[in-house]
Design an enzyme around this catalytic site. Structure first.
Site, PDB file in Angstrom:
ATOM      1  N   ARG A  24       0.771  -1.014   0.113  1.00  0.00           N
ATOM      2  CA  ARG A  24       0.176  -0.007   0.144  1.00  0.00           C
ATOM      3  C   ARG A  24       0.834   1.331  -0.097  1.00  0.00           C
ATOM      4  O   ARG A  24       0.524   2.301   0.532  1.00  0.00           O
ATOM      5  CB  ARG A  24      -0.952   0.009   1.332  1.00  0.00           C
ATOM      6  CG  ARG A  24      -2.017  -1.046   1.239  1.00  0.00           C
ATOM      7  CD  ARG A  24      -3.152  -0.634   0.115  1.00  0.00           C
ATOM      8  NE  ARG A  24      -4.184  -1.800   0.117  1.00  0.00           N
ATOM      9  CZ  ARG A  24      -5.424  -1.806   0.795  1.00  0.00           C
ATOM     10  NH1 ARG A  24      -5.551  -0.689   1.521  1.00  0.00           N
ATOM     11  NH2 ARG A  24      -6.237  -2.649   0.708  1.00  0.00           N
ATOM     12  N   ARG A  28      -3.926   6.626   0.434  1.00  0.00           N
ATOM     13  CA  ARG A  28      -4.358   7.555   1.118  1.00  0.00           C
ATOM     14  C   ARG A  28      -3.533   8.385   2.105  1.00  0.00           C
ATOM     15  O   ARG A  28      -3.793   9.637   2.072  1.00  0.00           O
ATOM     16  CB  ARG A  28      -5.547   7.216   1.991  1.00  0.00           C
ATOM     17  CG  ARG A  28      -6.918   7.272   0.945  1.00  0.00           C
ATOM     18  CD  ARG A  28      -7.829   6.269   1.959  1.00  0.00           C
ATOM     19  NE  ARG A  28      -7.713   5.153   2.367  1.00  0.00           N
ATOM     20  CZ  ARG A  28      -8.393   4.158   3.037  1.00  0.00           C
ATOM     21  NH1 ARG A  28      -9.446   4.685   3.650  1.00  0.00           N
ATOM     22  NH2 ARG A  28      -7.968   3.050   3.557  1.00  0.00           N
ATOM     23  N   ARG A  37      -7.185  11.833  -5.885  1.00  0.00           N
ATOM     24  CA  ARG A  37      -8.531  11.113  -5.570  1.00  0.00           C
ATOM     25  C   ARG A  37      -9.603  12.208  -5.590  1.00  0.00           C
ATOM     26  O   ARG A  37     -10.750  11.967  -5.811  1.00  0.00           O
ATOM     27  CB  ARG A  37      -8.511  10.501  -4.297  1.00  0.00           C
ATOM     28  CG  ARG A  37      -9.577   9.887  -3.925  1.00  0.00           C
ATOM     29  CD  ARG A  37      -9.503   8.905  -2.525  1.00  0.00           C
ATOM     30  NE  ARG A  37      -9.513   9.935  -1.433  1.00  0.00           N
ATOM     31  CZ  ARG A  37      -9.770   9.749   0.025  1.00  0.00           C
ATOM     32  NH1 ARG A  37     -10.086   8.535   0.054  1.00  0.00           N
ATOM     33  NH2 ARG A  37      -9.545  10.720   0.760  1.00  0.00           N
ATOM     34  N   ASP A  74      -6.553  -3.016  -7.440  1.00  0.00           N
ATOM     35  CA  ASP A  74      -6.956  -3.851  -6.202  1.00  0.00           C
ATOM     36  C   ASP A  74      -7.309  -5.124  -6.674  1.00  0.00           C
ATOM     37  O   ASP A  74      -7.538  -5.610  -7.858  1.00  0.00           O
ATOM     38  CB  ASP A  74      -8.289  -3.150  -5.897  1.00  0.00           C
ATOM     39  CG  ASP A  74      -8.708  -3.590  -4.426  1.00  0.00           C
ATOM     40  OD1 ASP A  74      -8.083  -2.868  -3.376  1.00  0.00           O
ATOM     41  OD2 ASP A  74      -9.437  -4.249  -4.276  1.00  0.00           O
ATOM     42  N   TYR A 150     -14.565 -11.879  -0.273  1.00  0.00           N
ATOM     43  CA  TYR A 150     -15.087 -10.556  -0.859  1.00  0.00           C
ATOM     44  C   TYR A 150     -16.408 -11.079  -1.733  1.00  0.00           C
ATOM     45  O   TYR A 150     -17.559 -10.597  -1.688  1.00  0.00           O
ATOM     46  CB  TYR A 150     -14.387  -9.803  -1.346  1.00  0.00           C
ATOM     47  CG  TYR A 150     -13.240  -9.246  -0.357  1.00  0.00           C
ATOM     48  CD1 TYR A 150     -13.709  -8.334   0.670  1.00  0.00           C
ATOM     49  CD2 TYR A 150     -12.071  -9.721   0.048  1.00  0.00           C
ATOM     50  CE1 TYR A 150     -12.712  -7.735   1.509  1.00  0.00           C
ATOM     51  CE2 TYR A 150     -11.056  -9.241   0.581  1.00  0.00           C
ATOM     52  CZ  TYR A 150     -11.552  -8.117   1.507  1.00  0.00           C
ATOM     53  OH  TYR A 150     -10.658  -7.733   2.741  1.00  0.00           O
TER      54      TYR A 150
END
Ligand code: 1CP
Length: 342
Positions: A24, A28, A37, A74, A150
């Site tokens: 990662r 963010r 973003r 992702d 998921y």
């Protein structure tokens, strides 16, 4: 023989100091990512726009000079490409239309993946042209089990009960879903390699939730099939496996899957895990992401202890899980500087 430090470590050399990248590393916690973003569409649109995905992948390379770039994408892009409804909601996380029966599974279509993921392959081609000479480009997918979690649950979960119950209670349906994922993951990783990915990583974030027998069936066996198929199609392209929360099985996992590198999670003792992993198989990890938030002496002490534990064997320095959004980018710069001062 390649000069790239990450590829040397993946080939079994003990490179000193070990090369570094962080899970990662794009995202963010970086103000330059937040700026993109706020001015672009949703998460999937960012992944599917080569200009944006290329720029976001390069941001941590420019700022920190990492030894590897990981493609900005992702693990849930594959279910999306298979035709499942996938949305990334602010403050909630990923939301998917759950796959709980044959009808829902039959609506997925492996034939869609190549077309739907074409922009990702374009991003990979652009990255190979843009990256610094010694920086390795890593492609990735989720492992079939974690992606199935998921897909069946319909999003994140504490315990993925629905998924694990399906594996026991409707093994035929679960096996069909896993088969679809093994094949489409193999083809998608193979396409990433053909486009220019120099190594690939399988993220099995939820591997450690399974019983020993289910771990063999749903983590080890599918991973071994993917690694075998990739080795046959792309000899010499290394595969990193991350069986998170299953550090106890690091040696068994490495032996039976044939990965070139095992990534260790935060809770795994690196010296013990490394002792169980076959010689020549690299180990990646495993600084606590919270120590990176703390920074300073705590971070340096933890880092030194990992370096000491893995000295003398092929090692790629990384975190035990992804960077958290509240991490100060200055601490990342400090970590890279500290590591390279060795
Ligand atoms: O816009 C945003 O900031 C959304 C946050 C975000 C980001 C930056 C998500 C949503 N995914 C990503 C990128 C990402 N995800 C990358 C590439 C960037 C990099 O590593 O530098 C990678 C490799 C992943 C992998 C990923 N996604 C995993 C496996 C690794 C892990 O962290 O365990 C998993 C489980 C996901 C699912 C996912 N995607 C996003 C979120 C918030 C989640 C977690 C959902 C949950 O709570 O279970």
């Amino acid at each position: 023989m390649t000069e790239k430090p990450i590829l040397r470590a993946l080939a079994g050399d003990d490179v000193w100091p070990p090369p570094i990248w962080l899970m990662r590393q794009a995202g963010r916690y970086l103000p330059e990512y937040r700026a993109i973003r706020d001015s672009s569409g949703g998460f999937i649109a960012r992944c599917m726009t080569p200009d944006l995905a290329t720029e976001i992948t390069l941001q941590p390379i420019r700022r920190f000079g990492m030894d590897a770039a990981i493609l900005f994408s992702d693990i849930l892009i594959l279910p999306w490409a298979l035709g499942q409804d996938v949305a990334f909601k602010d403050g909630v996380g990923p939301v998917l239309s759950p796959i709980r029966d044959t009808a829902a599974l039959d609506r997925l279509d492996a034939e869609r993946v190549a077309g739907a993921t074409a922009p990702v392959l374009e991003t990979i081609r652009r990255l190979r042209l843009a990256l610094p000479e010694l920086c390795t480009l890593i492609g990735f997918c989720g492992s079939p089990f974690t992606v199935a979690c998921y897909m069946v649950e319909g999003g994140g979960s504490r315990d993925f009960c629905e998924t694990r119950a399906m594996a026991y209670g409707d093994p035929g349906l679960f096996a069909r879903l896993m088969e679809l994922l093994v094949r489409s993951t193999t083809d998608y990783l193979s396409a990433q390699i053909s486009a220019g990915a120099e190594a690939v990583m399988l993220f099995d974030t939820w591997a450690g939730m399974l019983s020993p027998s289910q771990f063999l069936r749903h983590v080890v066996a599918p991973t071994a099939r993917i690694v075998d198929a990739l080795n046959a199609r792309h000899p010499g392209v290394p595969v990193i496996g991350f069986p998170r929360l299953a550090g106890l099985y690091a040696g068994l996992y490495a032996e039976r899957t044939g990965v070139d590198c095992v990534a260790l999670d935060t809770g795994t003792d690196p010296a013990r895990a490394a002792a169980s992993v076959p010689d020549g198989v690299a180990v990646q990890g495993n600084l606590d992401p919270i120590a990176l938030i703390a920074g300073g002496a705590a971070m340096r002490t933890e880092t030194s202890s990992i370096l000491g534990a893995l000295r003398g064997r092929p090692h790629i320095f990384n975190l035990g899980h992804g960077i958290l959004p509240q991490t100060d980018p200055e601490h990342v710069a400090e970590l890279v500087g500290f590591l390279r001062s060795h």
